[in-house]
Design a protein around this motif. Structure first.
Motif, short mmCIF file in Angstrom:
data_model
loop_
_atom_site.label_atom_id
_atom_site.label_comp_id
_atom_site.label_asym_id
_atom_site.label_seq_id
_atom_site.Cartn_x
_atom_site.Cartn_y
_atom_site.Cartn_z
N GLY A 1 0.98 -1.24 0.01
CA GLY A 1 0.25 0.05 0.10
C GLY A 1 0.74 1.27 -0.10
N ILE A 2 2.23 1.14 0.28
CA ILE A 2 2.86 2.25 0.40
C ILE A 2 3.66 2.34 -1.04
CG2 ILE A 2 5.11 3.32 1.37
CD1 ILE A 2 4.21 2.13 4.04
N GLY A 3 3.41 3.64 -1.73
CA GLY A 3 3.92 3.82 -2.93
C GLY A 3 3.15 2.88 -4.19
N ALA A 4 1.99 2.47 -3.55
CA ALA A 4 0.93 1.91 -4.40
C ALA A 4 0.62 2.65 -5.89
CB ALA A 4 -0.19 1.75 -3.85
N ILE A 5 0.61 1.70 -6.89
CA ILE A 5 0.53 2.34 -8.17
C ILE A 5 -0.82 1.67 -8.84
CG2 ILE A 5 2.78 3.44 -8.87
CD1 ILE A 5 3.72 0.84 -10.07
N GLU A 6 -1.21 2.35 -9.97
CA GLU A 6 -2.14 1.74 -10.77
C GLU A 6 -1.96 0.08 -11.22
OE1 GLU A 6 -4.52 3.48 -11.13
OE2 GLU A 6 -5.76 1.75 -12.46
N GLY A 7 -2.75 -0.74 -10.92
CA GLY A 7 -2.71 -2.12 -11.41
C GLY A 7 -2.20 -3.16 -10.31
N ALA B 1 5.55 1.58 -6.31
CA ALA B 1 6.95 1.99 -6.80
C ALA B 1 7.50 2.79 -5.70
CB ALA B 1 6.74 3.25 -7.91
N ARG B 2 8.69 2.11 -5.01
CA ARG B 2 9.28 2.92 -4.05
C ARG B 2 10.81 2.70 -4.37
NH1 ARG B 2 6.09 -0.94 -1.16
NH2 ARG B 2 8.10 -2.12 -0.62
N ILE C 1 13.40 -4.08 0.09
CA ILE C 1 12.21 -3.28 0.14
C ILE C 1 11.97 -2.03 -0.88
CG2 ILE C 1 11.28 -4.03 2.41
CD1 ILE C 1 11.59 -1.40 3.57
N ASP C 2 13.19 -2.12 -1.60
CA ASP C 2 13.07 -0.83 -2.60
C ASP C 2 12.58 -1.43 -3.80
OD1 ASP C 2 15.89 -1.88 -2.75
OD2 ASP C 2 15.94 -0.90 -4.37
N THR C 3 11.99 -0.96 -4.69
CA THR C 3 11.42 -1.56 -5.91
C THR C 3 11.95 -0.59 -7.24
OG1 THR C 3 9.36 -0.07 -6.27
CG2 THR C 3 9.19 -2.00 -4.61
N VAL C 4 11.54 -0.93 -8.27
CA VAL C 4 11.65 -0.46 -9.55
C VAL C 4 10.29 0.29 -9.71
CG1 VAL C 4 13.08 -1.78 -10.64
CG2 VAL C 4 10.57 -2.29 -10.91
N ARG C 5 10.24 1.18 -10.81
CA ARG C 5 8.98 2.11 -10.87
C ARG C 5 7.86 1.28 -11.10
NH1 ARG C 5 10.26 7.17 -11.80
NH2 ARG C 5 12.44 6.90 -13.10
N THR C 6 7.99 0.36 -11.88
CA THR C 6 6.79 -0.48 -12.24
C THR C 6 6.93 -1.85 -11.36
OG1 THR C 6 8.19 -1.70 -13.94
CG2 THR C 6 6.76 0.29 -14.39
#
Ligand code: HGY
Ligand code: MN
Ligand code: MN
Length: 407
Positions: free
Chosen positions: A18-24, A28-29, A81-86
């Protein structure tokens, strides 16, 4: 067997997603952004709620330590727990949260293991914003110095050091001060093999080599209509030719060879102007170091050839280069043992993706556990792993950690 609470693990995954949640349904964090800070704060809060002794080191790696009966080197698990943009919701997050679920289960069962147990998340595993990837774990094992890591900067010129300070995660602990007795990382496969073969657990024996290079091409901007082809010095043409060449090369080499031109920026990026500048990246990977070197040589030769013919300048900058890593055979056997003891189907395999575990193998015996990725999708908001597979992977991790922590 240490009983886990699967619903609690799924709930934690949903909350972090839910943190940095994106469409779909993905998240993104990017490393060291405000979203990453919020994700870090949430997980650190959970670590403290579990009574873990939380340490933040000078590159922002976070380790939650649970005391053992004896003050010995800990058994460590963790991921990023870092992510790519998608990003999806499982890449990295799953390994960290499963580690915390193991701690919860130990607390509930009132078990104090012989060795301490540690759960970690490492800074900037993805390398999407700052290179190289696996940066935090690389510093942890002494692969690069703090100053080199601090100086890495993103496309806006913002540095790792400044961002760590800004988000409040430039910690005091010396990276690598806590040397684990063993490290185990649970992760989604991110590829299609387990899903296609309907196998429940991947027993990961190695991580393939990785080569990241950024090329800056300088040509001459010119009118798209009036400039005859013979006079063009088209930076964009070279970039495009490398993409096509790299694809053909990977197909010709076969085996595990993969090639990706993932990032490409043209200037002035206008429909009627021949580009005078192209900045693009080439990601080459292979499980075999000699073949990876061969692929690098072939791509470099192609670029030199086209640069001469097109009369453009090319500057190459290596962003990351790691040789293939073989995990500790004894520990890999134990992963297989615990999976089979749970009547789970297994298959041995290399990892196509990079992981913090490939760095930790430099410091202590290390192994990885994979669970299937539906349709092999990852770095994509549709990344998915079935609940039963998530639970199975976590149980293998728990049982293996319990065995190791009593040794
Ligand atoms: O690129 C990788 O393999 C990893 O996701 N950093
Ligand atoms: Mn990952
Ligand atoms: Mn990733």
């Amino acid at each position: 067997m240490l009983p886990l609470n699967d619903r609690r693990l799924l709930g934690a995954l949903d909350e972090l997603a839910g943190i940095g949640a994106i469409e779909g349904g993905g998240c993104a964090r990017l490393a060291l952004t405000d979203e990453d800070r919020l994700g870090r704060d949430l997980v650190v809060g959970w670590m403290k709620d579990l009574g873990l002794d939380v340490r933040v080191d000078a590159i922002g790696n976070v380790i939650g330590l649970r005391a053992g009966r004896e003050n010995l080197a800990p058994i460590m698990t963790g991921s990023h727990i870092d992510t790519v943009r998608t990003g999806g919701r499982y890449d990295g997050n799953y390994g960290v949260l499963a580690g915390l679920e193991v701690v919860r289960a130990l607390n509930e069962a009132k078990i104090t293991t012989r060795r301490p147990v540690a759960v970690a998340f490492f800074t900037n595993e993805e390398g999407a914003r700052f290179q190289p990837d696996m940066m935090g774990s690389l510093v942890y094992v002494g692969g690069i110095g703090l100053n080199e890591a601090y100086a890495a900067s993103d496309k806006e010129g913002v540095s790792v050091g400044d961002e760590l300070r800004r988000i409040g995660y430039l910690g005091a602990a010396r990276p690598g001060a806590l040397r684990p007795h063993a490290f185990v990382e649970l992760h989604i496969e991110q590829g299609p093999i387990l899903d296609e073969e309907k196998v429940q657990i991947g027993v990961v024996e190695s991580v393939q080599g990785i080569s990241w290079t950024e090329y800056t091409v300088t040509g001459v901007s010119n009118h798209a209509g009036t400039t005859p082809m013979r006079l063009r010095r088209d930076a964009g043409y070279l970039a495009a030719s490398v993409n096509v060449f790299a694809r053909r090369l990977a197909l010709e080499m076969g085996g595990n060879q993969v090639a990706t031109v993932g990032s490409l920026a043209l200037r002035p990026n206008l429909i009627n102007v021949v580009p005078n500048r192209a900045v693009f990246t080439v990601d080459l990977r292979n499980t075999d170091e000699a073949k990876l070197k061969q692929a690098e040589t072939r791509v470099a030769a192609h670029i030199a050839e086209v640069a001469t013919a097109e009369r453009v300048e090319v500057v190459a900058k290596v962003l990351a280069r790691f040789e293939p890593v073989i995990f500790d055979a004894g520990l890999v056997d134990r992963v297989e043992h615990h999976a089979r003891a749970l009547s789970l189907s297994t298959r041995r395999m290399p990892s196509g993706a990079g992981h913090d575990a490939q760095m930790m193998q430099r410091m202590c015996p290390t192994a990885m556990i994979f669970v299937p990725s539906v349709a092999g999708l990852s770095h994509n908001v549709k990344e998915h792993t079935e609940a039963a597979d998530l639970a199975a992977g976590a149980q293998v991790l728990a049982n293996l950690m319990l065995e190791l922590a009593e040794k």
